[in-house]
Scaffold this motif. Structure first.
Motif, PDB file in Angstrom:
ATOM      1  N   LEU A  53       0.831  -1.207   0.000  1.00 31.55           N
ATOM      2  CA  LEU A  53       0.000   0.000   0.000  1.00 31.55           C
ATOM      3  C   LEU A  53       0.866   1.257   0.000  1.00 31.55           C
ATOM      4  O   LEU A  53       0.564   2.240  -0.694  1.00 31.55           O
ATOM      5  CB  LEU A  53      -0.932  -0.001   1.211  1.00 31.55           C
ATOM      6  N   LYS A  54       1.942   1.236   0.766  1.00 30.44           N
ATOM      7  CA  LYS A  54       2.836   2.393   0.807  1.00 30.44           C
ATOM      8  C   LYS A  54       3.528   2.590  -0.546  1.00 30.44           C
ATOM      9  O   LYS A  54       3.772   3.734  -0.965  1.00 30.44           O
ATOM     10  CB  LYS A  54       3.867   2.217   1.920  1.00 30.44           C
ATOM     11  N   LEU A  55       3.845   1.492  -1.215  1.00 30.62           N
ATOM     12  CA  LEU A  55       4.447   1.588  -2.542  1.00 30.62           C
ATOM     13  C   LEU A  55       3.480   2.242  -3.520  1.00 30.62           C
ATOM     14  O   LEU A  55       3.848   3.138  -4.280  1.00 30.62           O
ATOM     15  CB  LEU A  55       4.848   0.207  -3.044  1.00 30.62           C
ATOM     16  N   MET A  56       2.218   1.818  -3.482  1.00 25.17           N
ATOM     17  CA  MET A  56       1.208   2.403  -4.353  1.00 25.17           C
ATOM     18  C   MET A  56       1.032   3.888  -4.042  1.00 25.17           C
ATOM     19  O   MET A  56       0.884   4.712  -4.955  1.00 25.17           O
ATOM     20  CB  MET A  56      -0.115   1.668  -4.190  1.00 25.17           C
ATOM     21  N   ASN A  57       1.046   4.243  -2.761  1.00 26.28           N
ATOM     22  CA  ASN A  57       0.901   5.646  -2.388  1.00 26.28           C
ATOM     23  C   ASN A  57       2.063   6.487  -2.909  1.00 26.28           C
ATOM     24  O   ASN A  57       1.873   7.622  -3.367  1.00 26.28           O
ATOM     25  CB  ASN A  57       0.788   5.779  -0.867  1.00 26.28           C
ATOM     26  N   SER A  58       3.264   5.945  -2.824  1.00 24.21           N
ATOM     27  CA  SER A  58       4.424   6.694  -3.314  1.00 24.21           C
ATOM     28  C   SER A  58       4.331   6.894  -4.822  1.00 24.21           C
ATOM     29  O   SER A  58       4.723   7.944  -5.349  1.00 24.21           O
ATOM     30  CB  SER A  58       5.722   5.969  -2.944  1.00 24.21           C
ATOM     31  N   CYS A  59       3.794   5.907  -5.532  1.00 28.47           N
ATOM     32  CA  CYS A  59       3.604   6.041  -6.973  1.00 28.47           C
ATOM     33  C   CYS A  59       2.547   7.102  -7.271  1.00 28.47           C
ATOM     34  O   CYS A  59       2.696   7.905  -8.193  1.00 28.47           O
ATOM     35  CB  CYS A  59       3.181   4.714  -7.574  1.00 28.47           C
ATOM     36  N   ALA A  60       1.466   7.093  -6.501  1.00 28.54           N
ATOM     37  CA  ALA A  60       0.403   8.075  -6.701  1.00 28.54           C
ATOM     38  C   ALA A  60       0.904   9.486  -6.422  1.00 28.54           C
ATOM     39  O   ALA A  60       0.528  10.442  -7.116  1.00 28.54           O
ATOM     40  CB  ALA A  60      -0.787   7.745  -5.803  1.00 28.54           C
ATOM     41  N   LEU A  61       1.759   9.642  -5.427  1.00 28.87           N
ATOM     42  CA  LEU A  61       2.351  10.955  -5.147  1.00 28.87           C
ATOM     43  C   LEU A  61       3.197  11.424  -6.332  1.00 28.87           C
ATOM     44  O   LEU A  61       3.208  12.615  -6.670  1.00 28.87           O
ATOM     45  CB  LEU A  61       3.198  10.879  -3.872  1.00 28.87           C
ATOM     46  N   ALA A  62       3.889  10.487  -6.954  1.00 29.05           N
ATOM     47  CA  ALA A  62       4.684  10.826  -8.135  1.00 29.05           C
ATOM     48  C   ALA A  62       3.787  11.278  -9.275  1.00 29.05           C
ATOM     49  O   ALA A  62       4.158  12.140 -10.079  1.00 29.05           O
ATOM     50  CB  ALA A  62       5.530   9.624  -8.565  1.00 29.05           C
ATOM     51  N   MET A  63       2.586  10.702  -9.370  1.00 28.74           N
ATOM     52  CA  MET A  63       1.636  11.115 -10.395  1.00 28.74           C
ATOM     53  C   MET A  63       1.250  12.579 -10.219  1.00 28.74           C
ATOM     54  O   MET A  63       1.109  13.318 -11.196  1.00 28.74           O
ATOM     55  CB  MET A  63       0.379  10.249 -10.308  1.00 28.74           C
ATOM     56  N   PHE A  64       1.061  12.991  -8.963  1.00 30.18           N
ATOM     57  CA  PHE A  64       0.705  14.377  -8.694  1.00 30.18           C
ATOM     58  C   PHE A  64       1.807  15.319  -9.167  1.00 30.18           C
ATOM     59  O   PHE A  64       1.528  16.413  -9.661  1.00 30.18           O
ATOM     60  CB  PHE A  64       0.453  14.575  -7.196  1.00 30.18           C
ATOM     61  N   GLU A  65       3.041  14.900  -9.002  1.00 29.79           N
ATOM     62  CA  GLU A  65       4.156  15.723  -9.442  1.00 29.79           C
ATOM     63  C   GLU A  65       4.222  15.791 -10.971  1.00 29.79           C
ATOM     64  O   GLU A  65       4.573  16.824 -11.547  1.00 29.79           O
ATOM     65  CB  GLU A  65       5.469  15.159  -8.883  1.00 29.79           C
ATOM     66  N   GLN A  66       3.853  14.704 -11.623  1.00 29.14           N
ATOM     67  CA  GLN A  66       3.952  14.618 -13.075  1.00 29.14           C
ATOM     68  C   GLN A  66       2.778  15.295 -13.789  1.00 29.14           C
ATOM     69  O   GLN A  66       2.940  15.884 -14.854  1.00 29.14           O
ATOM     70  CB  GLN A  66       4.026  13.143 -13.495  1.00 29.14           C
ATOM     71  N   PHE A  67       1.589  15.201 -13.182  1.00 28.83           N
ATOM     72  CA  PHE A  67       0.377  15.683 -13.849  1.00 28.83           C
ATOM     73  C   PHE A  67      -0.337  16.713 -12.970  1.00 28.83           C
ATOM     74  O   PHE A  67      -1.131  16.357 -12.103  1.00 28.83           O
ATOM     75  CB  PHE A  67      -0.568  14.517 -14.145  1.00 28.83           C
ATOM     76  N   PRO A  68      -0.110  18.008 -13.205  1.00 28.39           N
ATOM     77  CA  PRO A  68      -0.730  19.046 -12.384  1.00 28.39           C
ATOM     78  C   PRO A  68      -2.236  19.119 -12.528  1.00 28.39           C
ATOM     79  O   PRO A  68      -2.908  19.725 -11.680  1.00 28.39           O
ATOM     80  CB  PRO A  68      -0.063  20.338 -12.885  1.00 28.39           C
ATOM     81  N   ASP A  69      -2.811  18.505 -13.557  1.00 33.86           N
ATOM     82  CA  ASP A  69      -4.265  18.515 -13.724  1.00 33.86           C
ATOM     83  C   ASP A  69      -4.969  17.607 -12.717  1.00 33.86           C
ATOM     84  O   ASP A  69      -6.184  17.703 -12.539  1.00 33.86           O
ATOM     85  CB  ASP A  69      -4.647  18.083 -15.141  1.00 33.86           C
ATOM     86  N   ILE A  70      -4.235  16.714 -12.083  1.00 37.29           N
ATOM     87  CA  ILE A  70      -4.841  15.851 -11.062  1.00 37.29           C
ATOM     88  C   ILE A  70      -5.095  16.686  -9.809  1.00 37.29           C
ATOM     89  O   ILE A  70      -4.190  17.311  -9.274  1.00 37.29           O
ATOM     90  CB  ILE A  70      -3.932  14.659 -10.722  1.00 37.29           C
ATOM     91  N   VAL A  71      -6.344  16.677  -9.333  1.00 37.95           N
ATOM     92  CA  VAL A  71      -6.683  17.465  -8.146  1.00 37.95           C
ATOM     93  C   VAL A  71      -6.976  16.587  -6.935  1.00 37.95           C
ATOM     94  O   VAL A  71      -6.961  17.062  -5.795  1.00 37.95           O
ATOM     95  CB  VAL A  71      -7.889  18.386  -8.416  1.00 37.95           C
ATOM     96  N   PHE A  72      -7.261  15.315  -7.174  1.00 39.70           N
ATOM     97  CA  PHE A  72      -7.586  14.422  -6.055  1.00 39.70           C
ATOM     98  C   PHE A  72      -7.342  12.990  -6.499  1.00 39.70           C
ATOM     99  O   PHE A  72      -7.496  12.650  -7.671  1.00 39.70           O
ATOM    100  CB  PHE A  72      -9.048  14.600  -5.638  1.00 39.70           C
ATOM    101  N   ALA A  73      -6.964  12.139  -5.547  1.00 43.05           N
ATOM    102  CA  ALA A  73      -6.768  10.720  -5.832  1.00 43.05           C
ATOM    103  C   ALA A  73      -7.211   9.903  -4.638  1.00 43.05           C
ATOM    104  O   ALA A  73      -7.085  10.342  -3.482  1.00 43.05           O
ATOM    105  CB  ALA A  73      -5.303  10.424  -6.157  1.00 43.05           C
ATOM    106  N   TYR A  74      -7.734   8.731  -4.927  1.00 44.73           N
ATOM    107  CA  TYR A  74      -8.143   7.828  -3.846  1.00 44.73           C
ATOM    108  C   TYR A  74      -7.679   6.421  -4.177  1.00 44.73           C
ATOM    109  O   TYR A  74      -7.914   5.919  -5.286  1.00 44.73           O
ATOM    110  CB  TYR A  74      -9.665   7.838  -3.663  1.00 44.73           C
TER     111      TYR A  74
END
Length: 238
Positions: free
Chosen positions: A51-72
């Motif tokens: 789960l922590k690995l997936m979260n770290s990947c999702a955080l990287a997505m936020f850095e890569q794609f500024p259009d993302i405003v929320f993730a679950y």
């Protein structure tokens, strides 16, 4: 294919743009995740490291794609909400997928499947399903660990309600479900929050601040209005 003799193929592509001024929700789902978790001996019903690995990947997505405003994220799934004004891939539904190179989990598992949606309730549905599924899985694997077969565990849990599952966990295993770590019960949400950042100090030693948006990872209840009332800037589309 660009600038080649095969470029004419693009003329046959269908115009499949999503509706303008609507939320885009992209859901990434693990492929053959049950098999993958068995091969790597994930802890059941939740493996915190995964789960922590997936979260770290999702955080990287936020850095890569500024259009993302929320993730679950819950279990092997992550849903990403893009702002209504997003022009990501020209809002083409068949192109609205997140770059697999950023989704680093692919280096540890088969490539995940992706698809687009324009329904914000998809995330809410994931939240509700995540809670229900996790409670069921917690009961199921506790029963299996106690010596029940998988079929016996399924029969015991068949038709049970939330309160009955909570009672089973407490009476048989001494587990208060509400005390299980929130990352398991509520999943993970990521959003940007406005904070005041200290940029320097003046000669008198007084901090000089400036507002900036900070990416936050949390494990909380997002179904009710309380969360959204406390974070009104998430969906401002700015």
């Amino acid at each position: 294919m660009a600038n080649s003799r095969y470029e004419y193929v693009k003329s046959f592509e269908a115009h499949d743009a999503l509706l303008p001024s609507t939320w885009i929700v992209i859901r990434i789902d693990g492929c053959h995740f049950h098999r993958f978790s068995d091969v790597h001996e994930f802890e059941k019903p939740n493996d915190e490291n995964a789960l922590k690995l997936m979260n770290s990947c999702a955080l990287a997505m936020f850095e890569q794609f500024p259009d993302i405003v929320f993730a679950y994220g819950v279990s092997d799934e992550y849903s990403f909400v893009l702002k209504k004004s997003s022009k990501f891939y020209e809002r083409r539904s068949r192109k609205s997928c997140i770059d697999g190179e950023v989704w680093q989990f692919k280096s540890h598992s088969p490539l995940p499947e992706t698809h687009g949606s324009v329904n914000l309730s998809r995330v809410m549905q994931d939240v509700e399903n995540g809670h229900i599924n996790n409670q069921y899985n917690t009961c199921f694997w506790m029963l299996v660990d106690s010596g029940k077969s998988k079929r016996e565990a399924q029969d015991i849990l068949k038709g049970t309600q939330t309160s009955e599952k909570n009672e089973l966990l407490y009476e048989k295993f001494g587990i208060n479900y509400n005390m299980i770590p929130a990352i398991f019960r509520k999943g993970s949400c990521i959003y940007r929050e406005m904070v005041d950042e200290i940029v320097k100090y003046n000669e008198a030693g007084t901090p000089i601040r400036r507002p900036r948006k900070k990416v936050v990872l949390d494990h909380c209840d997002i179904i009710g209005p309380e969360f959204w009332n406390e974070h009104p800037t998430i969906l401002l589309d700015k």
